[in-house]
Design a protein around this motif. Structure first.
Motif, mmCIF file in Angstrom:
data_model
loop_
_atom_site.group_PDB
_atom_site.id
_atom_site.type_symbol
_atom_site.label_atom_id
_atom_site.label_comp_id
_atom_site.label_asym_id
_atom_site.label_seq_id
_atom_site.Cartn_x
_atom_site.Cartn_y
_atom_site.Cartn_z
ATOM 1 N N ARG A 1 -10.485 -3.982 -1.242
ATOM 2 C CA ARG A 1 -9.374 -3.782 -0.318
ATOM 3 C C ARG A 1 -8.132 -3.265 -1.048
ATOM 4 O O ARG A 1 -7.423 -2.372 -0.538
ATOM 5 C CB ARG A 1 -9.042 -5.098 0.403
ATOM 6 C CG ARG A 1 -10.069 -5.478 1.459
ATOM 7 C CD ARG A 1 -9.522 -6.557 2.367
ATOM 8 N NE ARG A 1 -9.235 -7.785 1.632
ATOM 9 C CZ ARG A 1 -10.116 -8.775 1.473
ATOM 10 N NH1 ARG A 1 -11.332 -8.665 2.005
ATOM 11 N NH2 ARG A 1 -9.788 -9.862 0.808
ATOM 12 N N ARG A 2 -7.884 -3.804 -2.228
ATOM 13 C CA ARG A 2 -6.732 -3.332 -2.997
ATOM 14 C C ARG A 2 -6.897 -1.859 -3.397
ATOM 15 O O ARG A 2 -5.942 -1.063 -3.329
ATOM 16 C CB ARG A 2 -6.556 -4.229 -4.223
ATOM 17 C CG ARG A 2 -5.302 -3.925 -5.002
ATOM 18 C CD ARG A 2 -4.959 -5.051 -5.966
ATOM 19 N NE ARG A 2 -6.077 -5.425 -6.813
ATOM 20 C CZ ARG A 2 -6.731 -6.579 -6.715
ATOM 21 N NH1 ARG A 2 -6.384 -7.453 -5.780
ATOM 22 N NH2 ARG A 2 -7.726 -6.862 -7.533
ATOM 23 N N ARG A 3 -8.127 -1.481 -3.795
ATOM 24 C CA ARG A 3 -8.376 -0.098 -4.178
ATOM 25 C C ARG A 3 -8.241 0.836 -2.971
ATOM 26 O O ARG A 3 -7.658 1.931 -3.072
ATOM 27 C CB ARG A 3 -9.765 0.026 -4.792
ATOM 28 C CG ARG A 3 -10.054 1.398 -5.396
ATOM 29 C CD ARG A 3 -11.465 1.484 -5.951
ATOM 30 N NE ARG A 3 -11.685 0.466 -6.978
ATOM 31 C CZ ARG A 3 -12.487 -0.579 -6.817
ATOM 32 N NH1 ARG A 3 -13.127 -0.774 -5.670
ATOM 33 N NH2 ARG A 3 -12.632 -1.447 -7.789
ATOM 34 N N GLU A 4 -8.797 0.418 -1.810
ATOM 35 C CA GLU A 4 -8.688 1.242 -0.603
ATOM 36 C C GLU A 4 -7.229 1.402 -0.183
ATOM 37 O O GLU A 4 -6.807 2.498 0.233
ATOM 38 C CB GLU A 4 -9.502 0.610 0.524
ATOM 39 C CG GLU A 4 -11.006 0.664 0.288
ATOM 40 C CD GLU A 4 -11.783 -0.092 1.356
ATOM 41 O OE1 GLU A 4 -11.124 -0.688 2.250
ATOM 42 O OE2 GLU A 4 -13.022 -0.093 1.289
ATOM 43 N N GLN A 5 -6.461 0.321 -0.276
ATOM 44 C CA GLN A 5 -5.050 0.404 0.069
ATOM 45 C C GLN A 5 -4.317 1.384 -0.851
ATOM 46 O O GLN A 5 -3.474 2.200 -0.400
ATOM 47 C CB GLN A 5 -4.418 -0.985 -0.022
ATOM 48 C CG GLN A 5 -2.938 -1.040 0.340
ATOM 49 C CD GLN A 5 -2.697 -0.721 1.807
ATOM 50 O OE1 GLN A 5 -3.609 -0.863 2.624
ATOM 51 N NE2 GLN A 5 -1.486 -0.321 2.138
ATOM 52 N N GLU B 1 -5.689 3.917 -2.422
ATOM 53 C CA GLU B 1 -6.125 5.277 -2.092
ATOM 54 C C GLU B 1 -5.433 5.785 -0.831
ATOM 55 O O GLU B 1 -5.034 6.962 -0.753
ATOM 56 C CB GLU B 1 -7.645 5.306 -1.918
ATOM 57 C CG GLU B 1 -8.408 5.088 -3.215
ATOM 58 C CD GLU B 1 -9.904 5.012 -2.990
ATOM 59 O OE1 GLU B 1 -10.312 5.023 -1.801
ATOM 60 O OE2 GLU B 1 -10.656 4.939 -3.979
ATOM 61 N N ARG B 2 -5.289 4.919 0.191
ATOM 62 C CA ARG B 2 -4.595 5.335 1.408
ATOM 63 C C ARG B 2 -3.123 5.682 1.123
ATOM 64 O O ARG B 2 -2.590 6.680 1.643
ATOM 65 C CB ARG B 2 -4.685 4.231 2.464
ATOM 66 C CG ARG B 2 -6.045 4.129 3.125
ATOM 67 C CD ARG B 2 -5.976 3.287 4.386
ATOM 68 N NE ARG B 2 -5.572 1.908 4.080
ATOM 69 C CZ ARG B 2 -6.427 0.921 3.835
ATOM 70 N NH1 ARG B 2 -7.731 1.170 3.827
ATOM 71 N NH2 ARG B 2 -5.984 -0.291 3.572
ATOM 72 N N GLU B 3 -2.502 4.864 0.309
ATOM 73 C CA GLU B 3 -1.107 5.152 -0.029
ATOM 74 C C GLU B 3 -0.989 6.464 -0.796
ATOM 75 O O GLU B 3 -0.058 7.264 -0.555
ATOM 76 C CB GLU B 3 -0.532 3.998 -0.862
ATOM 77 C CG GLU B 3 -0.381 2.696 -0.080
ATOM 78 C CD GLU B 3 0.106 1.565 -0.951
ATOM 79 O OE1 GLU B 3 0.217 1.794 -2.183
ATOM 80 O OE2 GLU B 3 0.360 0.458 -0.416
ATOM 81 N N GLU B 4 -1.930 6.712 -1.702
ATOM 82 C CA GLU B 4 -1.900 7.971 -2.452
ATOM 83 C C GLU B 4 -2.137 9.162 -1.538
ATOM 84 O O GLU B 4 -1.448 10.209 -1.644
ATOM 85 C CB GLU B 4 -2.967 7.927 -3.554
ATOM 86 C CG GLU B 4 -3.014 9.173 -4.419
ATOM 87 C CD GLU B 4 -1.759 9.364 -5.242
ATOM 88 O OE1 GLU B 4 -1.497 10.490 -5.671
ATOM 89 O OE2 GLU B 4 -1.028 8.370 -5.453
ATOM 90 N N ALA B 5 -3.086 9.038 -0.599
ATOM 91 C CA ALA B 5 -3.327 10.131 0.354
ATOM 92 C C ALA B 5 -2.096 10.364 1.241
ATOM 93 O O ALA B 5 -1.742 11.524 1.550
ATOM 94 C CB ALA B 5 -4.547 9.811 1.202
ATOM 95 N N TYR B 6 -1.466 9.268 1.634
ATOM 96 C CA TYR B 6 -0.268 9.413 2.465
ATOM 97 C C TYR B 6 0.846 10.126 1.713
ATOM 98 O O TYR B 6 1.540 11.010 2.265
ATOM 99 C CB TYR B 6 0.184 8.024 2.917
ATOM 100 C CG TYR B 6 1.466 8.022 3.716
ATOM 101 C CD1 TYR B 6 1.481 8.454 5.047
ATOM 102 C CD2 TYR B 6 2.667 7.609 3.131
ATOM 103 C CE1 TYR B 6 2.670 8.470 5.768
ATOM 104 C CE2 TYR B 6 3.848 7.611 3.851
ATOM 105 C CZ TYR B 6 3.849 8.043 5.172
ATOM 106 O OH TYR B 6 5.011 8.067 5.882
ATOM 107 N N ARG B 7 1.036 9.801 0.450
ATOM 108 C CA ARG B 7 2.065 10.460 -0.358
ATOM 109 C C ARG B 7 1.761 11.956 -0.521
ATOM 110 O O ARG B 7 2.653 12.797 -0.444
ATOM 111 C CB ARG B 7 2.174 9.781 -1.726
ATOM 112 C CG ARG B 7 2.866 8.433 -1.696
ATOM 113 C CD ARG B 7 3.247 7.996 -3.104
ATOM 114 N NE ARG B 7 2.082 7.817 -3.963
ATOM 115 C CZ ARG B 7 1.423 6.675 -4.080
ATOM 116 N NH1 ARG B 7 1.816 5.604 -3.387
ATOM 117 N NH2 ARG B 7 0.380 6.589 -4.875
ATOM 118 N N ARG B 8 0.486 12.267 -0.755
ATOM 119 C CA ARG B 8 0.119 13.675 -0.902
ATOM 120 C C ARG B 8 0.353 14.445 0.389
ATOM 121 O O ARG B 8 0.834 15.593 0.363
ATOM 122 C CB ARG B 8 -1.345 13.780 -1.315
ATOM 123 C CG ARG B 8 -1.614 13.327 -2.749
ATOM 124 C CD ARG B 8 -3.074 13.458 -3.077
ATOM 125 N NE ARG B 8 -3.343 13.025 -4.453
ATOM 126 C CZ ARG B 8 -4.557 12.995 -4.985
ATOM 127 N NH1 ARG B 8 -5.611 13.374 -4.248
ATOM 128 N NH2 ARG B 8 -4.712 12.604 -6.210
#
Length: 354
Positions: A251-255, A257-264
């Motif tokens: 869950r921490r890794r998915e969170q 990754e989602r934050e990184e995708a959102y920033r991009r």
């Protein structure tokens, strides 16, 4: 069936770690209680043997049994008889001789008791006489015969008479005169081996010992099962803990990754907005609608460079090539072919226009 009632000595045998030691201690107590004079060292010697046999707390009970219960003496003789006897050294017989002769000559009763124990140990009369000389340093004398008149006219007649007199407890339990003791001692062994009551007692003792062993085995098995159950629960708990840790990490890794995708995505949108503002400021006109349509087919925006167009074409052509859908049905292959053709046409148009 009514529960069997065991005597005090039978209960001691059932509780004993090694029944032959208990039986030997009772027979030595029998010698002790029939001495003419009891010395303090005799008591200390008997207590030391009881400590060695782990029966120090049962010594008084054994002395009482030796004074009052001839049936227990018979049972002890049977138990000792079943034990493997060391015919060379006879350690049990040596102890009995030393205990009976510590103050001098053995009493009349102990004369007969020692001969009975020698017979019980498998020692011949000659072996017994030789062993008696080794232990005491003097030859074995034949016991006096109280049936002769000369026995009662000796100077130590009062001591002999006192030795023959039975106590009140002996008269109540034995009811036998001193001159009847020797033939009884000689026939005890044969009587006990033939007695059906003795066989019943032995059978009850074996059954009780078997029951106690079964209980101990069941208790050990239950404890082993409980230990296994505890180990299994510990393993399951550890597996659950590790699974929870893995889920938390995922869950921490998915969170992340989602934050990184959102920033991009935010950064891309900001770049597009910036480019659009620059185009508006420079007065640049929008591309032709066919160019915009072709860029949409290639999933690109209006500011895409030729390098990005080539890269997008290779990626989409590889993804939608009809050969990738071989064996999935004609409809699926047909749709893939149409999609691939649109991508190729859009790419060709852009390459010729830009």
């Amino acid at each position: 069936m009514a529960p069997a009632r065991f005597s005090a000595f039978e209960l001691l045998l059932l509780k004993s770690r090694y029944p032959p030691d208990t039986a030997s201690l009772l027979l030595l107590s029998w010698v002790y209680v029939n001495k003419r004079v009891v010395l303090a060292e005799d008591q200390r010697y008997l207590e030391a043997l009881a400590n060695g046999f782990r029966h120090s707390h049962d010594l008084e009970a054994l002395l009482t049994i030796a004074r009052t219960d001839l049936t227990a003496i018979q049972l002890a003789a049977e138990v000792v008889l079943r034990e493997h006897v060391d015919e060379q050294s006879h350690p049990f017989l040596r102890r009995a001789i030393g205990l009976a002769t510590s103050e001098g000559e053995p009493s009349l009763r102990n004369h007969h008791i020692l001969r009975f124990l020698a017979d019980l140990s498998g020692a011949t009369p000659g072996d017994f006489a030789h062993l008696f000389r080794e232990v005491t340093g003097r030859p074995l004398r034949a016991p006096d015969d109280p049936s002769r008149q000369a026995y009662w006219h000796r100077e130590d007649a009062p001591e002999a008479a006192a030795d023959q007199a039975t106590s009140e407890t002996d008269r109540e339990n034995d009811g036998e005169a001193a001159d009847e003791l020797a033939p009884k001692v000689r026939c005890w062994r044969r009587w006990w081996l033939r007695s059906s009551a003795a066989r019943a007692h032995r059978r009850q003792l074996r059954q009780e010992r078997s029951r106690l062993r079964r209980q101990a085995r069941s208790r050990r098995q239950a404890e082993a099962r409980q230990a296994q159950e505890r180990q299994r629960q510990a393993r399951e708990e550890e597996a659950r803990r590790q699974e929870q840790e893995r889920e938390t990490e995922n869950r921490r890794r998915e969170q992340a990754e989602r934050e990184e995708a959102y920033r991009r995505e935010r950064w891309r949108q900001q770049q597009q907005q910036h480019q659009y503002q620059q185009q508006q400021a420079a007065g640049a006109s929008r591309p032709h609608y066919r160019i915009r349509l072709a860029l949409q087919v290639l999933e690109l925006d209006e500011s895409a460079s030729p390098t990005e167009i080539k890269r997008a074409y290779r990626r989409l052509a590889q993804r939608h090539h009809p050969d990738r859908f071989h064996g999935q049905g004609e409809l699926r292959i047909s749709l893939a072919s149409q999609r691939f053709q649109r991508i190729k046409n859009a790419y060709d148009y852009l390459m010729t226009t830009l």
